[in-house]
Design a protein around this motif. Sequence first.
Motif, PDB file in Angstrom:
ATOM      1  N   LYS A 170       0.823  -1.206   0.000  1.00  0.00           N
ATOM      2  CA  LYS A 170       0.000   0.000   0.000  1.00  0.00           C
ATOM      3  C   LYS A 170       0.863   1.263   0.000  1.00  0.00           C
ATOM      4  N   GLY A 171       2.007   1.155  -0.594  1.00  0.00           N
ATOM      5  CA  GLY A 171       2.909   2.297  -0.634  1.00  0.00           C
ATOM      6  C   GLY A 171       2.600   3.242  -1.776  1.00  0.00           C
ATOM      7  N   ASP A 172       3.628   4.010  -2.167  1.00  0.00           N
ATOM      8  CA  ASP A 172       3.495   4.986  -3.245  1.00  0.00           C
ATOM      9  C   ASP A 172       3.174   4.268  -4.568  1.00  0.00           C
ATOM     10  N   VAL A 173       2.268   4.834  -5.344  1.00  0.00           N
ATOM     11  CA  VAL A 173       1.832   4.217  -6.598  1.00  0.00           C
ATOM     12  C   VAL A 173       2.981   4.148  -7.598  1.00  0.00           C
ATOM     13  N   GLY A 174       3.767   5.213  -7.687  1.00  0.00           N
ATOM     14  CA  GLY A 174       4.895   5.222  -8.621  1.00  0.00           C
ATOM     15  C   GLY A 174       5.915   4.145  -8.283  1.00  0.00           C
ATOM     16  N   LYS A 175       6.202   3.981  -7.003  1.00  0.00           N
ATOM     17  CA  LYS A 175       7.151   2.952  -6.575  1.00  0.00           C
ATOM     18  C   LYS A 175       6.612   1.559  -6.873  1.00  0.00           C
ATOM     19  N   ARG A 176       5.307   1.375  -6.612  1.00  0.00           N
ATOM     20  CA  ARG A 176       4.693   0.072  -6.900  1.00  0.00           C
ATOM     21  C   ARG A 176       4.727  -0.233  -8.401  1.00  0.00           C
ATOM     22  N   ARG A 177       4.571   0.793  -9.223  1.00  0.00           N
ATOM     23  CA  ARG A 177       4.606   0.610 -10.667  1.00  0.00           C
ATOM     24  C   ARG A 177       6.001   0.163 -11.123  1.00  0.00           C
ATOM     25  N   ILE A 178       7.023   0.792 -10.544  1.00  0.00           N
ATOM     26  CA  ILE A 178       8.408   0.425 -10.899  1.00  0.00           C
ATOM     27  C   ILE A 178       8.694  -1.024 -10.499  1.00  0.00           C
ATOM     28  N   ILE A 179       8.250  -1.395  -9.283  1.00  0.00           N
ATOM     29  CA  ILE A 179       8.451  -2.775  -8.814  1.00  0.00           C
ATOM     30  C   ILE A 179       7.724  -3.757  -9.731  1.00  0.00           C
ATOM     31  N   CYS A 180       6.545  -3.383 -10.158  1.00  0.00           N
ATOM     32  CA  CYS A 180       5.777  -4.244 -11.056  1.00  0.00           C
ATOM     33  C   CYS A 180       6.484  -4.427 -12.391  1.00  0.00           C
ATOM     34  N   LEU A 181       7.015  -3.330 -12.944  1.00  0.00           N
ATOM     35  CA  LEU A 181       7.710  -3.420 -14.228  1.00  0.00           C
ATOM     36  C   LEU A 181       8.986  -4.257 -14.124  1.00  0.00           C
ATOM     37  N   VAL A 182       9.720  -4.054 -13.029  1.00  0.00           N
ATOM     38  CA  VAL A 182      10.946  -4.856 -12.827  1.00  0.00           C
ATOM     39  C   VAL A 182      10.602  -6.336 -12.700  1.00  0.00           C
ATOM     40  N   GLY A 183       9.586  -6.648 -11.880  1.00  0.00           N
ATOM     41  CA  GLY A 183       9.187  -8.041 -11.717  1.00  0.00           C
ATOM     42  C   GLY A 183       8.700  -8.656 -13.011  1.00  0.00           C
ATOM     43  N   LEU A 184       7.926  -7.902 -13.782  1.00  0.00           N
ATOM     44  CA  LEU A 184       7.433  -8.412 -15.061  1.00  0.00           C
ATOM     45  C   LEU A 184       8.576  -8.638 -16.041  1.00  0.00           C
ATOM     46  N   GLY A 185       9.537  -7.731 -16.039  1.00  0.00           N
ATOM     47  CA  GLY A 185      10.701  -7.885 -16.920  1.00  0.00           C
ATOM     48  C   GLY A 185      11.512  -9.126 -16.563  1.00  0.00           C
ATOM     49  N   LEU A 186      11.709  -9.359 -15.264  1.00  0.00           N
ATOM     50  CA  LEU A 186      12.446 -10.556 -14.834  1.00  0.00           C
ATOM     51  C   LEU A 186      11.737 -11.834 -15.295  1.00  0.00           C
ATOM     52  N   VAL A 187      10.423 -11.863 -15.100  1.00  0.00           N
ATOM     53  CA  VAL A 187       9.673 -13.069 -15.451  1.00  0.00           C
ATOM     54  C   VAL A 187       9.703 -13.302 -16.960  1.00  0.00           C
ATOM     55  N   VAL A 188       9.435 -12.279 -17.751  1.00  0.00           N
ATOM     56  CA  VAL A 188       9.347 -12.440 -19.204  1.00  0.00           C
ATOM     57  C   VAL A 188      10.711 -12.791 -19.796  1.00  0.00           C
ATOM     58  N   PHE A 189      11.746 -12.052 -19.401  1.00  0.00           N
ATOM     59  CA  PHE A 189      13.070 -12.249 -20.001  1.00  0.00           C
ATOM     60  C   PHE A 189      13.635 -13.629 -19.664  1.00  0.00           C
ATOM     61  N   PHE A 190      13.664 -13.952 -18.381  1.00  0.00           N
ATOM     62  CA  PHE A 190      14.296 -15.205 -17.978  1.00  0.00           C
ATOM     63  C   PHE A 190      13.423 -16.410 -18.305  1.00  0.00           C
ATOM     64  N   PHE A 191      12.109 -16.238 -18.326  1.00  0.00           N
ATOM     65  CA  PHE A 191      11.258 -17.357 -18.709  1.00  0.00           C
ATOM     66  C   PHE A 191      11.426 -17.690 -20.191  1.00  0.00           C
ATOM     67  N   SER A 192      11.578 -16.660 -21.027  1.00  0.00           N
ATOM     68  CA  SER A 192      11.818 -16.913 -22.453  1.00  0.00           C
ATOM     69  C   SER A 192      13.158 -17.615 -22.661  1.00  0.00           C
ATOM     70  N   PHE A 193      14.168 -17.221 -21.873  1.00  0.00           N
ATOM     71  CA  PHE A 193      15.478 -17.875 -21.941  1.00  0.00           C
ATOM     72  C   PHE A 193      15.359 -19.334 -21.519  1.00  0.00           C
ATOM     73  N   LEU A 194      14.635 -19.559 -20.419  1.00  0.00           N
ATOM     74  CA  LEU A 194      14.439 -20.919 -19.934  1.00  0.00           C
ATOM     75  C   LEU A 194      13.656 -21.766 -20.942  1.00  0.00           C
ATOM     76  N   LEU A 195      12.671 -21.165 -21.575  1.00  0.00           N
ATOM     77  CA  LEU A 195      11.868 -21.880 -22.564  1.00  0.00           C
ATOM     78  C   LEU A 195      12.704 -22.283 -23.772  1.00  0.00           C
ATOM     79  N   SER A 196      13.628 -21.428 -24.180  1.00  0.00           N
ATOM     80  CA  SER A 196      14.490 -21.768 -25.320  1.00  0.00           C
ATOM     81  C   SER A 196      15.394 -22.954 -24.997  1.00  0.00           C
TER      82      SER A 196
END
Length: 346
Positions: free
Chosen positions: A305-331
């Motif tokens: 329930k913190g700052d919206v901007g901070k939560r957005r950054i955390i969300c983007l970082v987490g999404l980037g980690l999942v998408v990038f490394f999952f695609s690598f793992l899938l290959s």
Amino acid sequence: MGARGAPSRRRLAGRRLRYLPTGSFPFLLLLLLLCIQLGGGQKKKENLLAEKVEQLMEWSSRRSIFRMNGDKFRKFIKAPPRNYSMIVMFTALQPQRQCSVCRQANEEYQILANSWRYSSAFCNKLFFSMVDYDEGTDVFQQLNMNSAPTFMHFPPKGRPKRADTFDLQRIGFAAEQLAKWIADRTDVHIRVFRPPNYSGTIALALLVSLVGGLLYLRRNNLEFIYNKTGWAMVSLCIVFAMTSGQMWNHIRGPPYAHKNPHNGQVSYIHGSSQAQFVAESHIILVLNAAITMGMVLLNEAATSKGDVGKRRIICLVGLGLVVFFFSFLLSIFRSKYHGYPYSDLD
């Protein structure tokens, strides 16, 4: 009567000798010479075999694995007569070859050969030898061999079959696996005796001492034992180790990586779905950890329930980690085709 019968018998024998065909004497002589020659050849073959076995036993008394060059390989392994099985490791142990897998395989091979040499079942029906690339280049060329290490069984009679080449890429080169393969090919069962290794015991003792010392220092405040985050991290580490195939590595003993002897290219991902490298399991562990971290960040961004901007950054970082490394793992999984070997390990 008897006196008169004796000359008649002699005359009869003389007639028989006179009536033998004149061409039969050369034939009998030739047959006699042929028998003598065959007997002499058989005796010579037996003497040659006895000399070869005696020489091999003398080498075995000095060391469990004897090295061979091209001449020794052709004399003791390729050339008949032979009534013994020979296990040969083709390798490249010279420092300039930079074959770390060869050194690891040589250690396991040495353990296996020593177990056979000092066992009560040791006999002159099985020997262990080694051909180094720099000492027997002609042998590698004769066998059209372009990779090392390779283990081969040369039977007492006939040429080696396909099963006489050890499937190192699929099974690994642990001494126990080599012993099982030798038992299948020669009916000689070798019980592997490993030298005592106290590193595990020492590491366990140090760990227990560290934990005990920490508990003693924090004896007045043991609330950290009930820390859910700490136990969650420990559980995740165990899960990452198991899902990356560390137990399979421990059982099968695969090489860390593979270096192509022709172009020097190092492969960290095994091309077969029936095997993997140690480096490959480390890569999978890191990828799983990165994807898990991304999922944790996504959960944190959604529930905090913190700052919206901070939560957005955390969300983007987490999404980037999942998408990038999952695609690598899938290959990687696609390159394995049927998945990993430890998925159906029994």
